[in-house]
Write a protein that holds these residues in place. Sequence first.
Motif, PDB file in Angstrom:
ATOM      1  N   ALA A   1     -14.670  -2.079 -12.233  1.00  0.00           N
ATOM      2  CA  ALA A   1     -14.397  -1.051 -11.234  1.00  0.00           C
ATOM      3  C   ALA A   1     -13.429  -1.480 -10.105  1.00  0.00           C
ATOM      4  O   ALA A   1     -12.972  -0.551  -9.436  1.00  0.00           O
ATOM      5  CB  ALA A   1     -15.712  -0.440 -10.747  1.00  0.00           C
TER       6      ALA A   1
ATOM      7  N   ALA B   1      -7.965  -9.070  -8.796  1.00  0.00           N
ATOM      8  CA  ALA B   1      -8.042  -8.148 -10.079  1.00  0.00           C
ATOM      9  C   ALA B   1      -8.727  -8.627 -11.219  1.00  0.00           C
ATOM     10  O   ALA B   1      -8.871  -9.799 -11.215  1.00  0.00           O
ATOM     11  CB  ALA B   1      -6.467  -8.031 -10.404  1.00  0.00           C
TER      12      ALA B   1
ATOM     13  N   ALA C   1     -14.756   1.715 -16.413  1.00  0.00           N
ATOM     14  CA  ALA C   1     -15.732   1.310 -15.254  1.00  0.00           C
ATOM     15  C   ALA C   1     -15.677   2.489 -14.192  1.00  0.00           C
ATOM     16  O   ALA C   1     -15.566   2.491 -13.217  1.00  0.00           O
ATOM     17  CB  ALA C   1     -14.913   0.175 -14.500  1.00  0.00           C
TER      18      ALA C   1
ATOM     19  N   VAL D   1     -10.750  -2.626 -10.512  1.00  0.00           N
ATOM     20  CA  VAL D   1      -9.239  -1.905 -10.594  1.00  0.00           C
ATOM     21  C   VAL D   1      -9.051  -0.612  -9.748  1.00  0.00           C
ATOM     22  O   VAL D   1      -7.906  -0.311  -9.395  1.00  0.00           O
ATOM     23  CB  VAL D   1      -8.987  -2.106 -12.181  1.00  0.00           C
ATOM     24  N   PHE D   2     -10.099   0.139  -9.634  1.00  0.00           N
ATOM     25  CA  PHE D   2     -10.018   1.412  -9.180  1.00  0.00           C
ATOM     26  C   PHE D   2      -9.819   1.204  -7.488  1.00  0.00           C
ATOM     27  O   PHE D   2      -9.229   2.160  -6.860  1.00  0.00           O
ATOM     28  CB  PHE D   2     -11.322   2.170  -9.291  1.00  0.00           C
ATOM     29  N   TYR D   3     -10.183   0.346  -7.120  1.00  0.00           N
ATOM     30  CA  TYR D   3      -9.848  -0.058  -5.724  1.00  0.00           C
ATOM     31  C   TYR D   3      -8.275  -0.764  -5.439  1.00  0.00           C
ATOM     32  O   TYR D   3      -7.645  -0.235  -4.530  1.00  0.00           O
ATOM     33  CB  TYR D   3     -11.015  -0.832  -4.986  1.00  0.00           C
ATOM     34  N   LEU D   4      -8.325  -1.789  -6.342  1.00  0.00           N
ATOM     35  CA  LEU D   4      -7.108  -2.522  -5.923  1.00  0.00           C
ATOM     36  C   LEU D   4      -5.642  -1.935  -6.429  1.00  0.00           C
ATOM     37  O   LEU D   4      -4.760  -2.337  -6.035  1.00  0.00           O
ATOM     38  CB  LEU D   4      -7.204  -3.917  -6.487  1.00  0.00           C
ATOM     39  N   GLY D   5      -5.898  -0.814  -7.444  1.00  0.00           N
ATOM     40  CA  GLY D   5      -5.025  -0.075  -7.837  1.00  0.00           C
ATOM     41  C   GLY D   5      -4.272   0.810  -6.905  1.00  0.00           C
ATOM     42  O   GLY D   5      -3.855   1.818  -7.259  1.00  0.00           O
ATOM     43  N   ARG D   6      -5.020   1.061  -5.533  1.00  0.00           N
ATOM     44  CA  ARG D   6      -4.815   1.836  -4.619  1.00  0.00           C
ATOM     45  C   ARG D   6      -4.497   1.396  -3.344  1.00  0.00           C
ATOM     46  O   ARG D   6      -4.391   0.142  -3.190  1.00  0.00           O
ATOM     47  CB  ARG D   6      -6.160   2.724  -4.309  1.00  0.00           C
ATOM     48  N   PRO D   7      -4.079   2.177  -2.564  1.00  0.00           N
ATOM     49  CA  PRO D   7      -3.727   1.573  -1.075  1.00  0.00           C
ATOM     50  C   PRO D   7      -4.946   1.166  -0.387  1.00  0.00           C
ATOM     51  O   PRO D   7      -5.227   1.399   0.689  1.00  0.00           O
ATOM     52  CB  PRO D   7      -3.098   2.578  -0.322  1.00  0.00           C
ATOM     53  N   VAL D   8      -5.689   0.442  -1.091  1.00  0.00           N
ATOM     54  CA  VAL D   8      -6.619  -0.455  -0.374  1.00  0.00           C
ATOM     55  C   VAL D   8      -6.775  -1.892  -0.718  1.00  0.00           C
ATOM     56  O   VAL D   8      -6.413  -2.558  -1.609  1.00  0.00           O
ATOM     57  CB  VAL D   8      -8.158   0.023  -1.205  1.00  0.00           C
TER      58      VAL D   8
ATOM     59  N   ALA E   1       1.587   2.113  -3.553  1.00  0.00           N
ATOM     60  CA  ALA E   1       0.523   2.323  -4.339  1.00  0.00           C
ATOM     61  C   ALA E   1       0.121   3.696  -3.958  1.00  0.00           C
ATOM     62  O   ALA E   1      -0.522   4.320  -4.949  1.00  0.00           O
ATOM     63  CB  ALA E   1      -0.639   1.459  -3.834  1.00  0.00           C
TER      64      ALA E   1
ATOM     65  N   PRO F   1       0.857  -1.363  -0.049  1.00  0.00           N
ATOM     66  CA  PRO F   1       0.065   0.082   0.168  1.00  0.00           C
ATOM     67  C   PRO F   1       0.916   1.389   0.137  1.00  0.00           C
ATOM     68  O   PRO F   1       0.404   2.339  -0.715  1.00  0.00           O
ATOM     69  CB  PRO F   1      -0.828  -0.076   1.316  1.00  0.00           C
TER      70      PRO F   1
ATOM     71  N   ARG G   1      -7.268   6.977  -1.210  1.00  0.00           N
ATOM     72  CA  ARG G   1      -5.775   6.881  -0.961  1.00  0.00           C
ATOM     73  C   ARG G   1      -5.393   7.823   0.262  1.00  0.00           C
ATOM     74  O   ARG G   1      -4.205   8.013   0.294  1.00  0.00           O
ATOM     75  CB  ARG G   1      -5.276   7.973  -2.450  1.00  0.00           C
TER      76      ARG G   1
END
Lengths: 313, 333
Positions: free
Chosen positions: B119, B328, A90, B121-128, A79, A76, A108
């Motif tokens: 969508a 993903a 999406a 990808v918008f979460y998993l591409g973040r510090p989430v 990221a 994270p 973030r």
Amino acid sequence: MTAGEEAPVLEVRGLSRWYGPVIALNAVNFAVRPGITALVGPNGAGKSTLLQVLTGEIRPSQGRALVLGEDPWNNPALARRVGNCPQQDALYEDMDAPSFVAYLMRLRGFGAAAARSRAEAALAAAGLDPAAWGRRVAGYSKGMRQRVRIAQAVAHSPEVLFLDEPLTGLDPVGRREMRNLLRALAEGGTSILVSSHVLHEVEGTTDRILLLHRARLLAEGTVSEIRSLLDRHPHSIEVACDRPREMAAHLMAGAGVESVAVPEEGLLVARTRTPQETYAHIVRLAAEGGYAVTRLSSPDDNLEAVFRYLVHG
Amino acid sequence: MPILEQGYEPYRGPVRTGGSRALSIAVNALRRNRRWWVIALLLLSWLFGSVKEYFMVFVCYAPSAFFRQAPGGDAAWLTALANHPNFYSDMMATQTFWAIVMGALVGAGEIAEDLRTGALVFYLGRPVTRLDYVLGKALAVSVPVVLVTVLPVAVLFAAQALFEGTWTWFGDHARVLPAAAAYGLLLSFFVSGFVLGVSAVARRRRWATVSIVAVLLSLGLVAAVLAPSREWTSHREQREARDRILDAKTPEERKAAYQRLSDAVDPLGSPSARAEWRALSPSASLAAAGRDLFGRPVPSNFPGIRHWILVLGAAAGLFGVLWRRVRAVEIVA
């Protein structure tokens, strides 16, 4: 790495990723230095998978990927330093663009006010008309949606930015604006890896190319470096002149020319392994033989041809 | 370009913990579901649950309490209302239906649409993390569940406490609020696991909704056929049970006959030979678990912990499915 050379932003060593029997990436190796780098390949080449590995969305099956010197998987902290513009369209249709981007900024770790202001700044930078900000994303055109995707990727000022087919859906003006934005981001210190299956889209944006095809890295380097690969293989030269058959006979006598064809009246196509010498030969023939040469060009002289050649063998 | 003026400095400001990221996801999901008909349904559920239980109290319990001077004293309808031991647990059982409906409305599309559109990808591409995502979505489903169950109970409890307000009354009802909270938690776990698990498999909001309804109906139907509730069998079964009480020769036989009668008049009970199958119905098992929490006896056709196994096991299993699905978006052309 030699002294003074910049450390690679991205480093990929023996990277493979497979889904059951399907190999999406096959022992890929490369290193990317700061600036803009294009990841080019036809659909299904493995570009998106590579970007997913680099953004930490999926784990490599084998090998290693490093972003800013760190493993992106389950990281994270990394990221936060990376921006990602995915290929998938999406967006949350029922939200307006600033709310959507601000929501992703909240994820973030930004506070509500900072998230909103950064979202609006990024949307402005991505060229989304402020008049459309109050509308739901569902009513946006493809180009507007693309701008929202790019805005969410850059809003937190990432050090590394991954863009998967970012120019898709944009009109020519939009593409130019987007290229300008990418260049501005790169000048501001952001390293960018941009993927595309259309070469001319990225040709004007960057000089550094990674060519991916069927899960393998076909070529890596600058446009000219890749183009020099052609010198080892037949290169086509088109000559529009008044007596093509006569010129063809003279050309065949010269060194390096493999074949000559006259596909239509007034046009000659020569295939050569020594393009520079053949160009010189044609100029000499035109001057000495009195040929009326109206056009001299090479269909292989752009990146598309390099790509086509490498992909199709 | 304003963003260029920011100089592209990496963000080094405060970063929140994973918990608040889950909270952001939950708040966003709830905001997106803030539609007039969802709010109208919420109000209707409050009205329905309260009116039904008040109706039961006023029409069924209060008159008898008034005339019989129910234990505890000065009778009157208020005493009957406040002191009736089943009031709160019955109300929670009634609200279980609404909790599932509201949870399905909010949660059916949450995972399905994210998976379908990519969508995620918008979460998993973040510090989430995956946990943040699942927790946030579960929280979004749990909020309406708690709103239709714990909130009305707490409001009615507070209103009754204002009228009764004695230490004795508080002592007698000390279990109500903790039990309501525990049941709310249990229901939240079950509904969010069930709804989000089905949503993760269905990949479309519409299919998820249809699947949720189909699973609940089919399980309920199977349970009703195999172990019919008292409404279908009561008269005959009750008569038989009464006869058995009269015919009983030993205390054990009499006790068993009383239990059989008790089950025959309980909405959860089933005097049929396959009575244990009643636990297959999610709503019946939830109601039985609720009775455990409120300290009320559970009919004998829910022996052991099978209703707990169904409620917790099904939800945990579906959370497991959800966990597997939330990865993903892997595209291989």
